[in-house]
Write a protein that holds these residues in place. Sequence first.
Motif, PDB file in Angstrom:
ATOM      1  N   ASP A 251     -31.073 106.477  54.594  1.00 49.08           N
ATOM      2  CA  ASP A 251     -30.703 107.029  53.288  1.00 49.08           C
ATOM      3  C   ASP A 251     -29.303 107.625  53.316  1.00 49.08           C
ATOM      4  OD1 ASP A 251     -32.950 106.361  51.864  1.00 49.08           O
ATOM      5  OD2 ASP A 251     -33.972 108.255  52.216  1.00 49.08           O
ATOM      6  N   ILE A 252     -29.040 108.421  54.328  1.00 51.41           N
ATOM      7  CA  ILE A 252     -27.735 109.079  54.424  1.00 51.41           C
ATOM      8  C   ILE A 252     -26.627 108.034  54.522  1.00 51.41           C
ATOM      9  CG2 ILE A 252     -26.296 110.608  55.831  1.00 51.41           C
ATOM     10  CD1 ILE A 252     -28.954 111.943  56.748  1.00 51.41           C
ATOM     11  N   HIS A 253     -26.834 107.047  55.377  1.00 58.12           N
ATOM     12  CA  HIS A 253     -25.850 105.967  55.523  1.00 58.12           C
ATOM     13  C   HIS A 253     -25.623 105.244  54.205  1.00 58.12           C
ATOM     14  CE1 HIS A 253     -25.125 101.601  56.007  1.00 58.12           C
ATOM     15  NE2 HIS A 253     -24.174 102.006  56.821  1.00 58.12           N
ATOM     16  N   ASP A 254     -26.712 104.848  53.542  1.00 57.66           N
ATOM     17  CA  ASP A 254     -26.589 104.045  52.324  1.00 57.66           C
ATOM     18  C   ASP A 254     -25.899 104.814  51.205  1.00 57.66           C
ATOM     19  OD1 ASP A 254     -27.892 102.086  53.699  1.00 57.66           O
ATOM     20  OD2 ASP A 254     -29.795 102.263  52.611  1.00 57.66           O
ATOM     21  N   ILE A 255     -26.226 106.093  51.068  1.00 59.04           N
ATOM     22  CA  ILE A 255     -25.640 106.896  49.997  1.00 59.04           C
ATOM     23  C   ILE A 255     -24.148 107.111  50.239  1.00 59.04           C
ATOM     24  CG2 ILE A 255     -25.604 109.182  48.934  1.00 59.04           C
ATOM     25  CD1 ILE A 255     -28.680 109.239  49.385  1.00 59.04           C
TER      26      ILE A 255
ATOM     27  N   ARG B 110     -22.614 104.768  62.179  1.00 61.13           N
ATOM     28  CA  ARG B 110     -22.776 103.435  61.579  1.00 61.13           C
ATOM     29  C   ARG B 110     -21.585 103.118  60.669  1.00 61.13           C
ATOM     30  NH1 ARG B 110     -29.035 102.941  59.470  1.00 61.13           N
ATOM     31  NH2 ARG B 110     -30.091 103.617  61.391  1.00 61.13           N
ATOM     32  N   LEU B 111     -21.145 104.114  59.924  1.00 62.24           N
ATOM     33  CA  LEU B 111     -20.009 103.919  59.024  1.00 62.24           C
ATOM     34  C   LEU B 111     -18.717 103.717  59.809  1.00 62.24           C
ATOM     35  CD1 LEU B 111     -21.008 106.611  56.397  1.00 62.24           C
ATOM     36  CD2 LEU B 111     -21.031 104.134  56.051  1.00 62.24           C
ATOM     37  N   VAL B 112     -18.624 104.348  60.977  1.00 66.85           N
ATOM     38  CA  VAL B 112     -17.477 104.100  61.861  1.00 66.85           C
ATOM     39  C   VAL B 112     -17.463 102.632  62.275  1.00 66.85           C
ATOM     40  CG1 VAL B 112     -16.503 104.547  64.141  1.00 66.85           C
ATOM     41  CG2 VAL B 112     -17.270 106.460  62.726  1.00 66.85           C
ATOM     42  N   ASP B 113     -18.628 102.100  62.641  1.00 67.60           N
ATOM     43  CA  ASP B 113     -18.724 100.702  63.050  1.00 67.60           C
ATOM     44  C   ASP B 113     -18.344  99.758  61.913  1.00 67.60           C
ATOM     45  OD1 ASP B 113     -19.543 101.397  65.584  1.00 67.60           O
ATOM     46  OD2 ASP B 113     -21.690 101.168  65.154  1.00 67.60           O
ATOM     47  N   GLU B 114     -18.569 100.181  60.678  1.00 67.32           N
ATOM     48  CA  GLU B 114     -18.240  99.349  59.516  1.00 67.32           C
ATOM     49  C   GLU B 114     -16.786  99.528  59.074  1.00 67.32           C
ATOM     50  OE1 GLU B 114     -21.345  99.272  56.351  1.00 67.32           O
ATOM     51  OE2 GLU B 114     -22.425 100.593  57.726  1.00 67.32           O
TER      52      GLU B 114
ATOM     53  N   ILE C  84     -12.543 109.582  55.702  1.00 66.18           N
ATOM     54  CA  ILE C  84     -12.763 108.266  55.106  1.00 66.18           C
ATOM     55  C   ILE C  84     -11.509 107.423  55.361  1.00 66.18           C
ATOM     56  CG2 ILE C  84     -13.349 106.995  53.016  1.00 66.18           C
ATOM     57  CD1 ILE C  84     -15.458 109.052  53.963  1.00 66.18           C
ATOM     58  N   THR C  85     -11.683 106.223  55.884  1.00 68.00           N
ATOM     59  CA  THR C  85     -10.539 105.393  56.235  1.00 68.00           C
ATOM     60  C   THR C  85      -9.844 104.837  55.000  1.00 68.00           C
ATOM     61  OG1 THR C  85     -11.894 103.395  56.368  1.00 68.00           O
ATOM     62  CG2 THR C  85     -11.599 104.667  58.397  1.00 68.00           C
ATOM     63  N   PRO C  86      -8.565 104.513  55.125  1.00 65.77           N
ATOM     64  CA  PRO C  86      -7.899 103.786  54.042  1.00 65.77           C
ATOM     65  C   PRO C  86      -8.442 102.360  53.944  1.00 65.77           C
ATOM     66  CG  PRO C  86      -6.455 103.958  55.942  1.00 65.77           C
ATOM     67  CD  PRO C  86      -7.661 104.810  56.243  1.00 65.77           C
ATOM     68  N   ILE C  87      -8.141 101.695  52.859  1.00 64.03           N
ATOM     69  CA  ILE C  87      -8.571 100.312  52.656  1.00 64.03           C
ATOM     70  C   ILE C  87      -7.703  99.402  53.515  1.00 64.03           C
ATOM     71  CG2 ILE C  87      -8.786  98.442  50.979  1.00 64.03           C
ATOM     72  CD1 ILE C  87      -9.156 100.683  48.836  1.00 64.03           C
ATOM     73  N   SER C  88      -8.316  98.604  54.341  1.00 54.10           N
ATOM     74  CA  SER C  88      -7.616  97.701  55.249  1.00 54.10           C
ATOM     75  C   SER C  88      -7.364  96.357  54.580  1.00 54.10           C
ATOM     76  CB  SER C  88      -8.445  97.494  56.523  1.00 54.10           C
ATOM     77  OG  SER C  88      -8.016  96.359  57.235  1.00 54.10           O
ATOM     78  N   LEU C  89      -6.082  95.997  54.399  1.00 56.77           N
ATOM     79  CA  LEU C  89      -5.773  94.706  53.788  1.00 56.77           C
ATOM     80  C   LEU C  89      -6.178  93.552  54.697  1.00 56.77           C
ATOM     81  CD1 LEU C  89      -2.360  95.239  51.983  1.00 56.77           C
ATOM     82  CD2 LEU C  89      -4.686  95.411  51.089  1.00 56.77           C
ATOM     83  N   ARG C  90      -6.117  93.788  55.999  1.00 60.21           N
ATOM     84  CA  ARG C  90      -6.567  92.750  56.924  1.00 60.21           C
ATOM     85  C   ARG C  90      -8.050  92.455  56.714  1.00 60.21           C
ATOM     86  NH1 ARG C  90      -6.145  93.027  63.571  1.00 60.21           N
ATOM     87  NH2 ARG C  90      -6.969  90.926  63.968  1.00 60.21           N
ATOM     88  N   ALA C  91      -8.852  93.513  56.569  1.00 60.79           N
ATOM     89  CA  ALA C  91     -10.284  93.334  56.350  1.00 60.79           C
ATOM     90  C   ALA C  91     -10.553  92.710  54.988  1.00 60.79           C
ATOM     91  CB  ALA C  91     -11.004  94.670  56.473  1.00 60.79           C
ATOM     92  N   VAL C  92      -9.755  93.059  53.990  1.00 55.02           N
ATOM     93  CA  VAL C  92      -9.907  92.481  52.651  1.00 55.02           C
ATOM     94  C   VAL C  92      -9.681  90.972  52.703  1.00 55.02           C
ATOM     95  CG1 VAL C  92      -8.873  92.347  50.353  1.00 55.02           C
ATOM     96  CG2 VAL C  92      -9.338  94.579  51.384  1.00 55.02           C
TER      97      VAL C  92
ATOM     98  N   GLU D  17     -19.688  91.767  55.008  1.00 54.36           N
ATOM     99  CA  GLU D  17     -18.297  91.368  55.157  1.00 54.36           C
ATOM    100  C   GLU D  17     -17.375  91.950  54.092  1.00 54.36           C
ATOM    101  OE1 GLU D  17     -16.457  89.652  57.333  1.00 54.36           O
ATOM    102  OE2 GLU D  17     -18.151  89.527  58.702  1.00 54.36           O
ATOM    103  N   LYS D  18     -17.899  92.152  52.879  1.00 60.39           N
ATOM    104  CA  LYS D  18     -17.007  92.404  51.755  1.00 60.39           C
ATOM    105  C   LYS D  18     -16.822  93.874  51.397  1.00 60.39           C
ATOM    106  CE  LYS D  18     -20.460  91.723  48.055  1.00 60.39           C
ATOM    107  NZ  LYS D  18     -20.127  92.822  47.136  1.00 60.39           N
ATOM    108  N   VAL D  19     -17.167  94.770  52.315  1.00 59.39           N
ATOM    109  CA  VAL D  19     -17.126  96.191  51.983  1.00 59.39           C
ATOM    110  C   VAL D  19     -15.710  96.653  51.631  1.00 59.39           C
ATOM    111  CG1 VAL D  19     -17.024  96.808  54.428  1.00 59.39           C
ATOM    112  CG2 VAL D  19     -17.755  98.501  52.775  1.00 59.39           C
TER     113      VAL D  19
END
Length: 227
Positions: free
Chosen positions: A15-19, A57-61, A74-82, A157-159
Motif C-alpha cells: 500500500d505504501i509503495h503504491d500510494i 522499491r521506489l529506489v529500484d524503480e 524524489i528524483t528528477p524525470i530522466s529523459l534517458r528513461a523516458v 517501463e513507462k513510469v
Amino acid sequence: MRARTPPGAPSSVDDIHDIIRDEIITLRLMPGAKVSENELGRRFNTSRTPVREALLRLVDEGLVKVWPQRGTLITPISLRAVRRARFVREAIEVAVFRKAAIDGLPEAVLSRLDAIMAEQEAAREDAIRFTEADDAFHHAFADGISVGDIWAVLEREKVQFDRLRFLSLPNVTPVSVLIEQHEKMIAAVRARDPEAAEQAVRHHLSEVLKVTEQLSARYPDFIINDM
C-alpha cells in the motif's frame, strides 16, 4: 485493483509503495521533494520498517534516491528513461494495434472504446482522470486481442514517461490533440487497416517527445537530460 488496507489499520508495504508511486507519477510529489520516513510512518500508521522497504522499491524503480547528508528525495524525470520507455512501448503497441486491425476487435471491445472516448471528452480539464482514461484506452486494445497481461510490462517501463506526460498536460500538449489521435487509431482498426493503425500509434507515442525540449526549458529543476 488490489484491496487497500482498512482505514485505521497499519498500511502494508504494498500500500505504501503504491500510494507514494502514484503520487510521484501524478506529480503530487514533485521532483526534488524531500520525504521523511518518520512522517510517512505517521501518515500510514506504521513503523519506519515497512516505510523503508517501500522506499527501497521506489529506489529500484528510479523514483526515489537516498542522498548522504541530504535525505531521501524524489528524483528528477530522466529523459534517458523516458526514451527507453517510449521505445519499449512503441514496439509492443505497434504489434498490438496491427494485430487488432488485422484480426478485428469484438463489438464489446469497440463499445468499451467508445465509452472510454466519451470519458476522455468529459475529463478534458482533469489531467489525472484524463490520463486514467488514456491508459484504459490503450489497455482495451491489448485486452481485445487477448494479451491484456502485457500491460504489466508497460506499467513497469513507462513510469518516467508518465511523469513527463503529466508535466505536459494540459498546457504543453493540448488534450484535443490526444483525443483526435485516439480517434484516428480507432478508425484505422475499425477499417482493418494495419498500416494506418501502425502509423497512428507511432505518431501518437511521439507526442510527448515532441515537447521534451520545451518542457526541459520550462522545468529545468524537474527534468535531467542524462542521454
